[in-house]
Design a protein around this motif. Structure first.
Motif, PDB file in Angstrom:
ATOM      1  N   ASN A  90     107.732  65.368  60.868  1.00  0.00           N
ATOM      2  CA  ASN A  90     108.654  66.204  60.768  1.00  0.00           C
ATOM      3  C   ASN A  90     109.744  65.515  61.786  1.00  0.00           C
ATOM      4  N   ILE A  91     109.613  64.417  62.325  1.00  0.00           N
ATOM      5  CA  ILE A  91     110.134  63.956  63.132  1.00  0.00           C
ATOM      6  C   ILE A  91     111.619  62.893  62.732  1.00  0.00           C
ATOM      7  N   LEU A  92     113.383  64.153  63.479  1.00  0.00           N
ATOM      8  CA  LEU A  92     114.249  63.446  63.048  1.00  0.00           C
ATOM      9  C   LEU A  92     114.423  62.566  63.089  1.00  0.00           C
ATOM     10  N   ASN A  94     117.207  62.150  64.747  1.00  0.00           N
ATOM     11  CA  ASN A  94     118.720  62.275  65.753  1.00  0.00           C
ATOM     12  C   ASN A  94     117.285  62.842  67.661  1.00  0.00           C
ATOM     13  N   TYR A  95     116.097  62.657  66.547  1.00  0.00           N
ATOM     14  CA  TYR A  95     114.573  62.587  67.889  1.00  0.00           C
ATOM     15  C   TYR A  95     115.026  62.321  68.616  1.00  0.00           C
ATOM     16  N   SER A  96     115.134  62.575  70.427  1.00  0.00           N
ATOM     17  CA  SER A  96     115.115  61.364  71.392  1.00  0.00           C
ATOM     18  C   SER A  96     113.020  60.699  70.832  1.00  0.00           C
ATOM     19  N   CYS A  97     113.139  59.669  71.710  1.00  0.00           N
ATOM     20  CA  CYS A  97     111.697  59.326  71.647  1.00  0.00           C
ATOM     21  C   CYS A  97     111.538  58.359  72.836  1.00  0.00           C
ATOM     22  N   ARG A 138     117.974  55.288  68.660  1.00  0.00           N
ATOM     23  CA  ARG A 138     117.804  56.044  68.739  1.00  0.00           C
ATOM     24  C   ARG A 138     117.707  56.356  70.480  1.00  0.00           C
ATOM     25  N   ASP A 169     111.848  64.022  72.464  1.00  0.00           N
ATOM     26  CA  ASP A 169     111.852  65.349  71.706  1.00  0.00           C
ATOM     27  C   ASP A 169     110.415  65.401  70.875  1.00  0.00           C
ATOM     28  N   PHE A 170     109.904  63.456  71.196  1.00  0.00           N
ATOM     29  CA  PHE A 170     108.532  63.338  70.593  1.00  0.00           C
ATOM     30  C   PHE A 170     108.278  62.156  71.093  1.00  0.00           C
ATOM     31  N   GLU A 211     100.389  67.100  71.212  1.00  0.00           N
ATOM     32  CA  GLU A 211     101.126  68.191  71.200  1.00  0.00           C
ATOM     33  C   GLU A 211     100.733  69.788  71.407  1.00  0.00           C
ATOM     34  N   VAL A 216     105.364  68.806  71.799  1.00  0.00           N
ATOM     35  CA  VAL A 216     106.401  67.860  70.741  1.00  0.00           C
ATOM     36  C   VAL A 216     105.032  66.788  70.531  1.00  0.00           C
TER      37      VAL A 216
END
Lengths: 343, 343, 343, 343
Positions: A90-92, A94-97, A138, A169-170, A211, A216
């Motif tokens: 479920n990583i979108l 616009n998620y920052s990495c 990203r 975000d992940f 997680e 995250v």
């Protein structure tokens, strides 16, 4: 033999595929141009059985990564499987990495995480400066925390403090692993959304990076770069049984005698097993020990004299160079939406 | 000439000694075997004048560090001055230390901090494991945060988050600096308890790393590894004036004509200055500009065509190797109470 | 001024283009997408005038090699010019090649030849083993002789002994050069079939490596990686004159006063020169010295105090990485008849 | 079992001590502070038996080279044994020396020769320039010929051509070796005046580098850095027999049952052997094969499936760093008559 303690031996491995039986129902296994892809999802029950974490495990097996065509096939598969893993987790878009390279660059066998991390694209500083990024990119950062022997600091403390500060975000974490069988050494990439678990990695005392801890998603990418001497010996004894079985079964076939033994690949055929009596004849008491008992015995032989070495192949330098290029490129292509002409 | 804006030119330098006049009352300067040690303490008034921070600055000048005897003399002085700085900054023997190596290992001119940090002794992991350290050793950690271009993260964010987590009692930070004069390039070590200030270092955008921010003493060790082309040209024009003056004053001395000009060291003699008329004769309008005006002019000449290069000497690789050994050894010997036979 | 010896100053440069005047009739100069290509052929008369060897010199100028598009444009041009040079030097498709990387890998400014050589394709061992090569490939070897300071052996002795033993049909030698002007530093590649001449390279005592010595064609590829402080100062004084001239000529143009001086590129316009009187006014005696006299004076100023540094830019590590990739790829594509989709 | 060809198996080892029996009369073996020194002189008869060259072999065994005290003890012994070897080989004080580092720096397991060679003192260029050397120094050069895979040239061709050109009076060649037993891996240094023989080294196709070829004495220094999987398995099976024997013989000793098996070092006691019946009971047919037969069998098992890996330990990077320092220092101290305070 009674003197030797045959209580449960914990095989040193970080690969889930080392722990499941080949006919395990949870495994979805397929092949493409000589590359095998295995998807395993562990629910709570199965995770407990295997002493692993609940989540998805994807394992890619390949042969010679120094061959160009094979390199690009593995790159293509790894990129696609990474994308699936991101989606399943479920990583979108616009998620920052945050990409974290674990290990010690000064030790070839432990350097894979650090070298890979040095090759990924980072963008957060550009975003912070300009307020935007080129289309498809990203927000990405990279952290190389080092090892406790050179920082004096628990690695997970460095990571958690920077994660708490920068709030990605992940997380993608890359590490060198220990292999539970000779045939996976530098020929396997494992991706999992369960993160890194205690005792993983080729260093001894890794703490959990998951997680659970960071709240995250944490995707871990690992490659087995070392194997214990115990594993080599145990694997060889098992292969030996297969060869004995093959020899018995093909005794009378004239055609077979013409094939030099070093051209017979007896390994692929699962029918080559020995009866209890045959095992006893060829290998005595040793022949009828369970895998677990054999490993305990071998470890008991090698450990007191200091020879249960953790080893790696002579070619590790060249293969690590190729693997780190490959994994970095797959990460770049799966987390950013950029030029994918090779994919 | 009127078209050129002669407003205040900010010389790019991180060395306090570049900013004070030689007869400045605050400087305590002495020499030992060809090595010069300068101690400067800036109170609020003087700090404001020089646009520097309040605190102590120790500067050590030396010549050829690749000479073994000189190396050990500089090592001895640096260790002693480091110990004084720790004492002046009220750092007790039981204070824990974090050593931070700034810069980018991949760029030779910016690598000095990182390489030095990789050579210091760390002990905290041993203390955490065993509950004690060998007599004389201090609890020490080391952090190499990397540069924003490869991490995507503001370096000061990495540092502050790890400092907040591990809570060292004081910090030593090592960095490559920009030099304000050619003669200090790789021949100067500056120690200060004012930390690293905005704009310092050879990277452009360093944020403050100081007691103000971290609430514990921050000792900064720096070595100028680069110089602007503007500085080289300005220095040369000033040397030129000295040589002209020398030539005029020694015109009639027969003995002097026998000495080839490349054996005359006119630099050491402060009496060699030109009158306004002499300056005009030799160098025209240029000859009577102030230092500040000359620098603005040179920068105005070089900047639009992209030639105000930041340069370093060809020998930087070899000298950096020596300097990082020397500084790491001086840090080890000053923060730990260990074998000091060479001191 | 009379005291200063103004006898001929030998500019330290390995680039022929530094020695010829811009309107020199022998030069064929053209541009392509901001890249300039200069072809010069020196006959005996002109070679003698310039104190250079008889033969062909191709020089390619470019700007930012770290820009991807520009990188590929330079690669394309270098490959084409290399092919022309091979053809002009009568090197046939079946000639065997030895590639020699000169310099010292441990010194960034002197490492370009060695690093490039490590990236070329070698084939002779495969030919010796199998008796043939894949279509399009030439028999190729590579030699990295090291530097005298680490081998104790005259580099040309190592080369000549291996050349005599392995008898290549032609030689390509790669080396870092000294630049005669700031603007060519790391922005120029020179190819010549005259080989390497005494005093070339950034090391001091290179011996000749040429067809004269080895009796087979020797193509030399060089990039200026360093420049003397003298050159920087002299170049700046010349630029200063241009800026003065520009300022005078544009004094009354209102529009021009609105352009900040750091946006004026006065350099490209050759009309900006000063009269004798203007030169005197702005720069005194210095203003009317010839280029040669100025260089002697600057060297006379800097040498006795040890500040005639040989310098390079802070960015050399990153640019060298790009340049060595580029040159190695151009060599591979020009000596072998292989995949040239980018060409 | 009859199907498996048990003709002579050639153990892959470069160590003479792997080939002789422990009670071999030619070996002079002594110990000093846990370090064992073995001197063997092979005459023609014995050399033929072992398929080795006539000459002297000195082998030094040690344990943890990363321990400082042990490091200096090994350094002292290696220096003294080197000096004896030079004396026995009739190498006079005024003989010039060429030091050759074999192998591939890019492959950790094959890099020992090259890295060591980069750390030795060379002097010939100083002698050539000044006509003399500081007292105690010998004329010395250093050659790093590279490997065929990156030069395309047979390594022995590079060496012979440079040797013929520079004519050293004797040669020291350093190389990484293959070990015939697990316990010698990175814990053994072999010195011999027989040079390097065909098939030696961890690369496959080394040609002879010896006095036969070059007509001057050739001292070879080697360290085993790799071992075949076959060797690990065979060694383990032999250790297993010892442990079985130990277990039988100590069955009834109550005291022994209290010692955990991982604290028993059964290896040192040569009395622990099994009877034919005991071997059969524990290990079946496998138990009564000769060492040679076992190795052939294991190789026959591993080779067709591609798992007869050549391996090294995970710690090789750190140990190689220490070993190359140690060997380079021992070479410097034994060929030059310089400061030997540590000896």
């Amino acid at each position: 033999m009674g003197e030797i303690d045959l209580s449960k031996y914990q095989t040193r491995t970080d690969l889930v595929v080392d722990l499941i039986n080949d006919d395990f129902k949870l495994e979805n296994r397929r092949s493409y141009k000589g590359i095998t892809i295995s998807n395993i999802s562990l629910d709570e029950e199965n995770a407990k059985k295997l002493n692993k974490s609940v989540g998805d495990y994807t394992t890619i097996y390949f042969d010679d990564i120094t061959d160009n065509t094979n390199y690009y096939n593995v790159l293509r598969i790894l990129t696609l499987e990474m994308r699936k893993m991101l989606k399943n987790s479920n990583i979108l878009d616009n998620y920052s990495c945050m990409i974290i390279g674990l290990g010690n660059e000064k030790s070839t066998a432990d350097s894979l995480g650090v070298i890979t991390a040095k090759k990924v694209i980072v963008t957060k500083h550009i975003y912070d400066l300009t307020g935007s990024l080129e289309k498809g990119y990203r927000i990405t950062t990279c952290l190389i925390p080092g090892v406790m022997g050179t920082t004096g600091i628990e690695t997970s403390d460095i990571i958690s403090s920077v994660v708490n500060k920068t709030k990605p975000d992940f997380i993608i974490v890359i590490d060198a692993l220990a292999s539970g069988s000779v045939d996976r050494l530098l020929k396997t990439i494992q991706i999992t959304n369960t993160g890194i678990n205690p005792g993983s990695g080729i260093g001894n005392n890794r703490k959990e990076i998951s997680e659970n801890i960071f709240k995250v998603p944490v995707i871990a990418i690992g490659v087995p770069t070392v194997v214990e001497a115990t594993t080599i010996v145990n694997d060889t004894l098992n292969y030996m049984k297969k060869l004995f079985s093959y020899s018995i079964k093909n005794k009378s076939k004239t055609i077979d005698k013409l094939i030099p033994s070093n051209h017979i690949n007896y390994l692929k055929n699962n029918n080559y097993t020995l009866s209890k009596e045959e095992s006893s004849y060829f290998l005595g008491v040793l022949g009828n020990l369970t895998d677990n008992e054999k490993k305990i015995l071998i470890k008991d032989v090698l450990t007191p004299i200091g020879y249960n070495l953790v080893v790696t192949t002579k070619e590790i330098d060249f293969i690590t160079l190729k693997l780190t290029n490959l994994i970095a490129e797959a990460i770049n292509k799966s987390i950013h939406n950029i030029s994918t002409k090779n994919i």
